[in-house]
Design an enzyme around this catalytic site. Structure first.
Site, PDB file in Angstrom:
ATOM      1  N   LYS A   9     -56.434 -57.748  -4.449  1.00  0.00           N
ATOM      2  CA  LYS A   9     -57.675 -57.981  -3.707  1.00  0.00           C
ATOM      3  C   LYS A   9     -57.483 -59.025  -2.601  1.00  0.00           C
ATOM      4  O   LYS A   9     -56.475 -59.736  -2.559  1.00  0.00           O
ATOM      5  CB  LYS A   9     -58.767 -58.423  -4.698  1.00  0.00           C
ATOM      6  CG  LYS A   9     -59.132 -57.328  -5.724  1.00  0.00           C
ATOM      7  CD  LYS A   9     -60.370 -57.740  -6.511  1.00  0.00           C
ATOM      8  CE  LYS A   9     -60.739 -56.683  -7.541  1.00  0.00           C
ATOM      9  NZ  LYS A   9     -62.034 -56.988  -8.194  1.00  0.00           N
ATOM     10  N   TYR A  49     -66.368 -48.090  -5.370  1.00  0.00           N
ATOM     11  CA  TYR A  49     -67.066 -48.753  -6.481  1.00  0.00           C
ATOM     12  C   TYR A  49     -68.433 -48.126  -6.760  1.00  0.00           C
ATOM     13  O   TYR A  49     -69.300 -48.792  -7.353  1.00  0.00           O
ATOM     14  CB  TYR A  49     -67.228 -50.238  -6.167  1.00  0.00           C
ATOM     15  CG  TYR A  49     -65.973 -51.070  -6.433  1.00  0.00           C
ATOM     16  CD1 TYR A  49     -65.442 -51.174  -7.720  1.00  0.00           C
ATOM     17  CD2 TYR A  49     -65.339 -51.768  -5.412  1.00  0.00           C
ATOM     18  CE1 TYR A  49     -64.316 -51.934  -7.977  1.00  0.00           C
ATOM     19  CE2 TYR A  49     -64.210 -52.539  -5.656  1.00  0.00           C
ATOM     20  CZ  TYR A  49     -63.706 -52.621  -6.942  1.00  0.00           C
ATOM     21  OH  TYR A  49     -62.596 -53.382  -7.209  1.00  0.00           O
ATOM     22  N   ASN A 112     -61.122 -62.009  -8.206  1.00  0.00           N
ATOM     23  CA  ASN A 112     -60.321 -61.964  -9.440  1.00  0.00           C
ATOM     24  C   ASN A 112     -58.958 -61.295  -9.250  1.00  0.00           C
ATOM     25  O   ASN A 112     -58.397 -60.724 -10.173  1.00  0.00           O
ATOM     26  CB  ASN A 112     -61.119 -61.349 -10.603  1.00  0.00           C
ATOM     27  CG  ASN A 112     -61.441 -59.884 -10.413  1.00  0.00           C
ATOM     28  OD1 ASN A 112     -61.260 -59.336  -9.332  1.00  0.00           O
ATOM     29  ND2 ASN A 112     -61.914 -59.240 -11.457  1.00  0.00           N
ATOM     30  N   HIS A 115     -57.626 -55.367  -9.162  1.00  0.00           N
ATOM     31  CA  HIS A 115     -58.409 -54.326  -9.836  1.00  0.00           C
ATOM     32  C   HIS A 115     -57.412 -53.420 -10.544  1.00  0.00           C
ATOM     33  O   HIS A 115     -56.311 -53.197 -10.039  1.00  0.00           O
ATOM     34  CB  HIS A 115     -59.206 -53.493  -8.817  1.00  0.00           C
ATOM     35  CG  HIS A 115     -59.703 -52.193  -9.388  1.00  0.00           C
ATOM     36  ND1 HIS A 115     -60.845 -52.116 -10.144  1.00  0.00           N
ATOM     37  CD2 HIS A 115     -59.180 -50.934  -9.357  1.00  0.00           C
ATOM     38  CE1 HIS A 115     -61.006 -50.862 -10.546  1.00  0.00           C
ATOM     39  NE2 HIS A 115     -60.015 -50.125 -10.075  1.00  0.00           N
ATOM     40  N   GLU A 126     -58.957 -42.479  -8.780  1.00  0.00           N
ATOM     41  CA  GLU A 126     -58.740 -43.637  -7.899  1.00  0.00           C
ATOM     42  C   GLU A 126     -57.460 -43.492  -7.071  1.00  0.00           C
ATOM     43  O   GLU A 126     -57.430 -43.882  -5.902  1.00  0.00           O
ATOM     44  CB  GLU A 126     -58.711 -44.924  -8.728  1.00  0.00           C
ATOM     45  CG  GLU A 126     -60.067 -45.249  -9.333  1.00  0.00           C
ATOM     46  CD  GLU A 126     -60.098 -46.566 -10.103  1.00  0.00           C
ATOM     47  OE1 GLU A 126     -61.186 -46.950 -10.530  1.00  0.00           O
ATOM     48  OE2 GLU A 126     -59.041 -47.206 -10.261  1.00  0.00           O
TER      49      GLU A 126
HETATM   50  P1  CMP Z   1     -62.891 -54.756 -10.853  1.00  0.00           P
HETATM   51  O1  CMP Z   1     -61.918 -54.471 -11.929  1.00  0.00           O
HETATM   52  O2  CMP Z   1     -62.424 -54.609  -9.449  1.00  0.00           O
HETATM   53  O3  CMP Z   1     -64.187 -53.825 -11.061  1.00  0.00           O
HETATM   54  C1  CMP Z   1     -65.459 -54.189 -10.556  1.00  0.00           C
HETATM   55  C2  CMP Z   1     -65.506 -55.610 -10.099  1.00  0.00           C
HETATM   56  O4  CMP Z   1     -66.798 -56.177  -9.992  1.00  0.00           O
HETATM   57  C3  CMP Z   1     -64.793 -56.498 -11.089  1.00  0.00           C
HETATM   58  O5  CMP Z   1     -63.408 -56.269 -11.028  1.00  0.00           O
HETATM   59  C4  CMP Z   1     -65.260 -57.889 -10.646  1.00  0.00           C
HETATM   60  O6  CMP Z   1     -64.446 -58.425  -9.608  1.00  0.00           O
HETATM   61  C5  CMP Z   1     -66.644 -57.601 -10.050  1.00  0.00           C
HETATM   62  N1  CMP Z   1     -67.721 -58.198 -10.832  1.00  0.00           N
HETATM   63  C6  CMP Z   1     -68.566 -59.152 -10.412  1.00  0.00           C
HETATM   64  N2  CMP Z   1     -69.449 -59.472 -11.369  1.00  0.00           N
HETATM   65  C7  CMP Z   1     -69.160 -58.706 -12.445  1.00  0.00           C
HETATM   66  C8  CMP Z   1     -69.697 -58.580 -13.767  1.00  0.00           C
HETATM   67  N3  CMP Z   1     -70.729 -59.310 -14.174  1.00  0.00           N
HETATM   68  N4  CMP Z   1     -69.132 -57.689 -14.617  1.00  0.00           N
HETATM   69  C9  CMP Z   1     -68.082 -56.919 -14.208  1.00  0.00           C
HETATM   70  N5  CMP Z   1     -67.518 -56.996 -12.981  1.00  0.00           N
HETATM   71  C10 CMP Z   1     -68.049 -57.885 -12.108  1.00  0.00           C
END
Ligand code: CMP
Length: 137
Positions: A9, A49, A112, A115, A126
């Site tokens: 990311k 998403y 974070n 993904h 995906e």
């Molecule tokens: P990712 O695995 O990319 O999938 C969806 C993303 O939404 C997740 O990682 C997080 O970076 C983001 N996100 C933000 N808030 C939340 C939440 N409360 N629960 C899950 N994903 C979240």
């Protein structure tokens, strides 16, 4: 051999840890089958998403994912989807086990670092979102 999708990311790309993250994959028998660095458009991020579009965090998630370039990687290996999720650690880096990618490189639940596909079925969808057949080998 199973395939899964990883996205490095914008936060991790800005930190300059692309190579360190790819090393985690390659050191754990996940092979790079396809890879590219791209800038997602808002439409790209919203489509990728779409499953989260009713969630309160959707707008912030999309804004974050288009805040800079990302690296999309098709990974291949035995149990690639599950193995990648183990290497990433919990979605919230505060809950991620020490030594995982998110524990080591992520700052928050939005920023974070990576993904990873959450099922083998979603991984196929995906990977097809980002890669044509000729880009995978
Ligand atoms: P990712 O695995 O990319 O999938 C969806 C993303 O939404 C997740 O990682 C997080 O970076 C983001 N996100 C933000 N808030 C939340 C939440 N409360 N629960 C899950 N994903 C979240």
């Amino acid at each position: 051999m199973e395939k899964t999708l990883s996205i490095i990311k914008p936060d991790a790309v800005k930190k300059g840890v692309i190579g360190k993250i790819i090393d985690r994959f390659e050191s754990n028998n996940l092979r790079v089958a396809g890879m590219k660095k791209i800038q997602l458009s808002r439409a790209d991020a919203e489509a990728f998403y779409a499953v989260h579009k009713e969630r309160g965090f959707f707008g912030e998630l999309v804004d974050f994912m288009i805040s800079g370039p990302v690296v999309v990687i098709a990974l291949e290996g035995e149990d690639a989807m599950t193995k990648n999720r183990e290497l990433m650690g919990a979605t919230n880096p505060k809950e991620a086990k020490p030594g995982t990618i998110r524990a080591d490189f992520a700052d928050s639940i939005d920023a974070n670092a990576v993904h990873g596909s959450d099922s083998v079925e979603n991984a196929a969808v995906e990977i097809a979102f980002f890669f044509s057949q000729r880009e995978l080998s």
